[in-house]
Motif scaffolding. Structure first.
Motif, PDB file in Angstrom:
ATOM      1  N   ALA A 212     -10.188   6.510   5.126  1.00 39.88           N
ATOM      2  CA  ALA A 212      -9.347   6.408   6.324  1.00 39.88           C
ATOM      3  C   ALA A 212     -10.132   6.650   7.605  1.00 39.88           C
ATOM      4  CB  ALA A 212      -8.198   7.398   6.216  1.00 39.88           C
TER       5      ALA A 212
ATOM      6  N   HIS B 198     -11.543   5.133  -5.183  1.00 39.14           N
ATOM      7  CA  HIS B 198     -10.191   5.408  -4.693  1.00 39.14           C
ATOM      8  C   HIS B 198      -9.163   4.569  -5.451  1.00 39.14           C
ATOM      9  CE1 HIS B 198      -7.039   6.639  -2.028  1.00 39.14           C
ATOM     10  NE2 HIS B 198      -6.769   5.383  -1.709  1.00 39.14           N
ATOM     11  N   PHE B 199      -9.484   3.304  -5.645  1.00 39.07           N
ATOM     12  CA  PHE B 199      -8.581   2.400  -6.367  1.00 39.07           C
ATOM     13  C   PHE B 199      -8.318   2.955  -7.776  1.00 39.07           C
ATOM     14  CE2 PHE B 199      -8.011  -1.261  -9.244  1.00 39.07           C
ATOM     15  CZ  PHE B 199      -6.899  -1.847  -8.667  1.00 39.07           C
TER      16      PHE B 199
ATOM     17  N   GLY C  84      -9.322   8.790  -0.367  1.00 39.34           N
ATOM     18  CA  GLY C  84      -8.471   8.099   0.602  1.00 39.34           C
ATOM     19  C   GLY C  84      -8.761   8.593   2.016  1.00 39.34           C
TER      20      GLY C  84
ATOM     21  N   MET D 213       0.524  12.078   1.926  1.00 39.62           N
ATOM     22  CA  MET D 213      -0.349  12.833   1.003  1.00 39.62           C
ATOM     23  C   MET D 213      -0.021  14.333   0.931  1.00 39.62           C
ATOM     24  SD  MET D 213      -2.439  11.927  -1.285  1.00 39.62           S
ATOM     25  CE  MET D 213      -2.913  13.084  -2.544  1.00 39.62           C
TER      26      MET D 213
ATOM     27  N   ASN E  73       2.059   4.571  -1.505  1.00 44.85           N
ATOM     28  CA  ASN E  73       0.652   4.646  -1.086  1.00 44.85           C
ATOM     29  C   ASN E  73      -0.173   3.527  -1.730  1.00 44.85           C
ATOM     30  OD1 ASN E  73       0.714   6.638   0.756  1.00 44.85           O
ATOM     31  ND2 ASN E  73      -0.517   8.109  -0.376  1.00 44.85           N
TER      32      ASN E  73
ATOM     33  N   MET F  42      -3.515  -3.149   2.664  1.00 45.40           N
ATOM     34  CA  MET F  42      -4.670  -2.988   3.560  1.00 45.40           C
ATOM     35  C   MET F  42      -5.882  -3.759   3.071  1.00 45.40           C
ATOM     36  SD  MET F  42      -4.177   1.020   4.293  1.00 45.40           S
ATOM     37  CE  MET F  42      -5.697   1.315   5.101  1.00 45.40           C
ATOM     38  N   THR F  43      -6.049  -3.836   1.765  1.00 44.44           N
ATOM     39  CA  THR F  43      -7.227  -4.547   1.243  1.00 44.44           C
ATOM     40  C   THR F  43      -6.923  -6.030   0.999  1.00 44.44           C
ATOM     41  OG1 THR F  43      -6.628  -3.825  -0.980  1.00 44.44           O
ATOM     42  CG2 THR F  43      -8.287  -2.527   0.149  1.00 44.44           C
TER      43      THR F  43
ATOM     44  N   ARG G  24     -10.624   3.490   9.280  1.00 50.36           N
ATOM     45  CA  ARG G  24      -9.453   2.607   9.395  1.00 50.36           C
ATOM     46  C   ARG G  24      -8.422   3.195  10.344  1.00 50.36           C
ATOM     47  NH1 ARG G  24      -9.444  -1.665   5.279  1.00 50.36           N
ATOM     48  NH2 ARG G  24      -7.390  -2.080   6.156  1.00 50.36           N
TER      49      ARG G  24
ATOM     50  N   LYS H  30     -14.423   2.931  -2.253  1.00 50.00           N
ATOM     51  CA  LYS H  30     -13.207   2.130  -2.318  1.00 50.00           C
ATOM     52  C   LYS H  30     -12.805   1.907  -3.778  1.00 50.00           C
ATOM     53  CE  LYS H  30     -11.808  -2.339  -0.692  1.00 50.00           C
ATOM     54  NZ  LYS H  30     -12.232  -3.473   0.103  1.00 50.00           N
TER      55      LYS H  30
ATOM     56  N   LYS I 243       0.162   6.454   4.936  1.00 49.61           N
ATOM     57  CA  LYS I 243      -0.456   7.013   3.722  1.00 49.61           C
ATOM     58  C   LYS I 243      -0.882   8.456   3.956  1.00 49.61           C
ATOM     59  CE  LYS I 243      -3.177   4.744   1.104  1.00 49.61           C
ATOM     60  NZ  LYS I 243      -3.566   3.873   0.009  1.00 49.61           N
ATOM     61  N   LYS I 244      -1.473   8.705   5.136  1.00 49.33           N
ATOM     62  CA  LYS I 244      -1.935  10.060   5.469  1.00 49.33           C
ATOM     63  C   LYS I 244      -0.769  11.042   5.500  1.00 49.33           C
ATOM     64  CE  LYS I 244      -5.853   9.642   8.391  1.00 49.33           C
ATOM     65  NZ  LYS I 244      -6.280   9.477   9.768  1.00 49.33           N
TER      66      LYS I 244
ATOM     67  N   GLY J 123      -6.550   6.491  -7.726  1.00 47.81           N
ATOM     68  CA  GLY J 123      -5.169   6.335  -7.240  1.00 47.81           C
ATOM     69  C   GLY J 123      -4.273   5.752  -8.312  1.00 47.81           C
TER      70      GLY J 123
ATOM     71  N   ARG K  14      -4.921  -7.345  -1.121  1.00 46.39           N
ATOM     72  CA  ARG K  14      -4.565  -7.738  -2.495  1.00 46.39           C
ATOM     73  C   ARG K  14      -3.079  -7.998  -2.625  1.00 46.39           C
ATOM     74  NH1 ARG K  14      -8.763  -5.674  -6.691  1.00 46.39           N
ATOM     75  NH2 ARG K  14      -9.947  -4.189  -5.483  1.00 46.39           N
TER      76      ARG K  14
ATOM     77  N   GLY L  53      -1.945   0.596   0.302  1.00 40.86           N
ATOM     78  CA  GLY L  53      -3.397   0.411   0.101  1.00 40.86           C
ATOM     79  C   GLY L  53      -3.718  -1.027  -0.273  1.00 40.86           C
TER      80      GLY L  53
HETATM   81  C1  HEM Z   1      -2.327   9.332  -4.625  1.00 35.28           C
HETATM   82  C2  HEM Z   1      -2.132   8.642  -3.540  1.00 35.28           C
HETATM   83  C3  HEM Z   1      -2.785   7.312  -3.289  1.00 35.28           C
HETATM   84  C4  HEM Z   1      -2.750   6.165  -4.031  1.00 35.28           C
HETATM   85  C5  HEM Z   1      -2.006   5.937  -5.348  1.00 35.28           C
HETATM   86  C6  HEM Z   1      -3.553   5.176  -3.321  1.00 35.28           C
HETATM   87  C7  HEM Z   1      -3.775   3.883  -3.756  1.00 35.28           C
HETATM   88  C8  HEM Z   1      -4.554   2.937  -3.090  1.00 35.28           C
HETATM   89  C9  HEM Z   1      -4.833   1.604  -3.576  1.00 35.28           C
HETATM   90  C10 HEM Z   1      -4.336   1.033  -4.895  1.00 35.28           C
HETATM   91  C11 HEM Z   1      -5.614   0.999  -2.657  1.00 35.28           C
HETATM   92  C12 HEM Z   1      -6.170  -0.423  -2.735  1.00 35.28           C
HETATM   93  C13 HEM Z   1      -7.651  -0.377  -3.110  1.00 35.28           C
HETATM   94  C14 HEM Z   1      -8.233  -1.740  -3.372  1.00 35.28           C
HETATM   95  O1  HEM Z   1      -7.531  -2.748  -3.312  1.00 35.28           O
HETATM   96  O2  HEM Z   1      -9.450  -1.789  -3.630  1.00 35.28           O
HETATM   97  C15 HEM Z   1      -5.829   1.925  -1.570  1.00 35.28           C
HETATM   98  C16 HEM Z   1      -6.567   1.665  -0.426  1.00 35.28           C
HETATM   99  C17 HEM Z   1      -6.731   2.527   0.607  1.00 35.28           C
HETATM  100  N1  HEM Z   1      -6.267   3.837   0.668  1.00 35.28           N
HETATM  101 FE1  HEM Z   1      -5.187   4.790  -0.744  1.00 35.28          FE
HETATM  102  N2  HEM Z   1      -4.034   5.740  -2.157  1.00 35.28           N
HETATM  103  C18 HEM Z   1      -3.601   7.039  -2.109  1.00 35.28           C
HETATM  104  C19 HEM Z   1      -3.867   7.972  -1.126  1.00 35.28           C
HETATM  105  C20 HEM Z   1      -4.533   7.684   0.060  1.00 35.28           C
HETATM  106  C21 HEM Z   1      -4.694   8.600   1.158  1.00 35.28           C
HETATM  107  C22 HEM Z   1      -4.194  10.034   1.217  1.00 35.28           C
HETATM  108  C23 HEM Z   1      -5.370   7.934   2.117  1.00 35.28           C
HETATM  109  C24 HEM Z   1      -5.729   8.483   3.475  1.00 35.28           C
HETATM  110  C25 HEM Z   1      -5.167   8.005   4.532  1.00 35.28           C
HETATM  111  C26 HEM Z   1      -5.677   6.600   1.640  1.00 35.28           C
HETATM  112  C27 HEM Z   1      -6.379   5.641   2.328  1.00 35.28           C
HETATM  113  C28 HEM Z   1      -6.664   4.374   1.873  1.00 35.28           C
HETATM  114  C29 HEM Z   1      -7.419   3.393   2.627  1.00 35.28           C
HETATM  115  C30 HEM Z   1      -8.047   3.587   4.021  1.00 35.28           C
HETATM  116  C31 HEM Z   1      -7.465   2.227   1.836  1.00 35.28           C
HETATM  117  C32 HEM Z   1      -8.102   0.879   2.203  1.00 35.28           C
HETATM  118  C33 HEM Z   1      -9.553   0.849   1.797  1.00 35.28           C
HETATM  119  C34 HEM Z   1     -10.297  -0.285   2.463  1.00 35.28           C
HETATM  120  O3  HEM Z   1      -9.701  -1.294   2.810  1.00 35.28           O
HETATM  121  O4  HEM Z   1     -11.487  -0.130   2.620  1.00 35.28           O
HETATM  122  N3  HEM Z   1      -5.144   6.480   0.372  1.00 35.28           N
HETATM  123  N4  HEM Z   1      -5.169   3.108  -1.870  1.00 35.28           N
END
Ligand code: HEM
Length: 155
Positions: free
Chosen positions: A66, A6-7, A62, A81, A133, A140-141, A69, A3, A77-78, A10, A143, A137
């Motif tokens: 996912a 990813h943060f 991500g 991408m 995205n 979802m978290t 989730r 996580k 978001k999916k 991203g 924030r 995200g």
């Molecule tokens: C470049 C594109 C993307 C950006 C800029 C991005 C950005 C973010 C950010 C900023 C968060 C919040 C993390 C946090 O607060 O700790 C997040 C969470 C998340 N992202 Fe992405 N994301 C991207 C692509 C994706 C993709 C393709 C997926 C797949 C579906 C995805 C799935 C998730 C999930 C499931 C979370 C929640 C994590 C959790 O709650 O455990 N993201 N994303």
């Protein structure tokens, strides 16, 4: 850990595109041809070598997150991408490479500016999709709040 990774990836990938976009506009508007050529070279090396792995890491981590989730936000978001990846690999990377070649050769003709315009449009599109995205995200978290607080109803 995924996580956090990813943060970070991203946000950094989004900042990378934003930096390329803004620096391109500023040098095209106010810089000399030499400055434009220098920037084009920096965008290819080290720029693309930083941006492409960051984008892949953001998408990959991500997709991993996912798995556990479900819901509207993760689906949105999916869906975004593949567009982000295709736009990056099929438009932004080739544009950056040819613009660098032409700028190094001093060839600032109509074709250069046409491809430059295409690159800026693709960059703005990716910035928007990545911003969405990031917003989803953060929602979802927890924030970021889901929607602005509703105004109190009049009695
Ligand atoms: C470049 C594109 C993307 C950006 C800029 C991005 C950005 C973010 C950010 C900023 C968060 C919040 C993390 C946090 O607060 O700790 C997040 C969470 C998340 N992202 Fe992405 N994301 C991207 C692509 C994706 C993709 C393709 C997926 C797949 C579906 C995805 C799935 C998730 C999930 C499931 C979370 C929640 C994590 C959790 O709650 O455990 N993201 N994303």
């Amino acid at each position: 850990m995924p996580k956090r990774a990813h943060f970070i990836t991203g946000i950094l990938a989004s900042l990378c595109i934003a930096a390329f976009f803004l620096s391109t506009i500023l040098t095209e508007l106010f810089g000399s041809h030499a400055a434009v050529a220098q920037l084009k070279s920096l965008i290819v090396t080290p720029g693309l070598w930083i941006m492409v792995p960051l984008m892949a890491a953001a998408g990959g981590s991500g997709m991993f997150l996912a798995k556990s989730r479900k819901g509207r936000l993760v689906d949105a978001k999916k869906k975004r991408m593949p567009f982000i990846a295709a736009n990056g690999l099929l438009v932004l990377v080739p544009c950056a490479i040819v613009l660098n070649r032409w700028a190094a050769a001093g060839s600032f003709d109509t074709t250069f500016y046409l491809v430059q315009a295409i690159e800026l449009i693709a960059g703005a599109t990716n910035l928007t999709l990545m911003g969405l995205n990031a917003r989803d995200g953060l929602r979802m978290t927890g924030r970021l709040r889901n929607s602005p607080p509703t105004a109190a109803k009049a009695p």
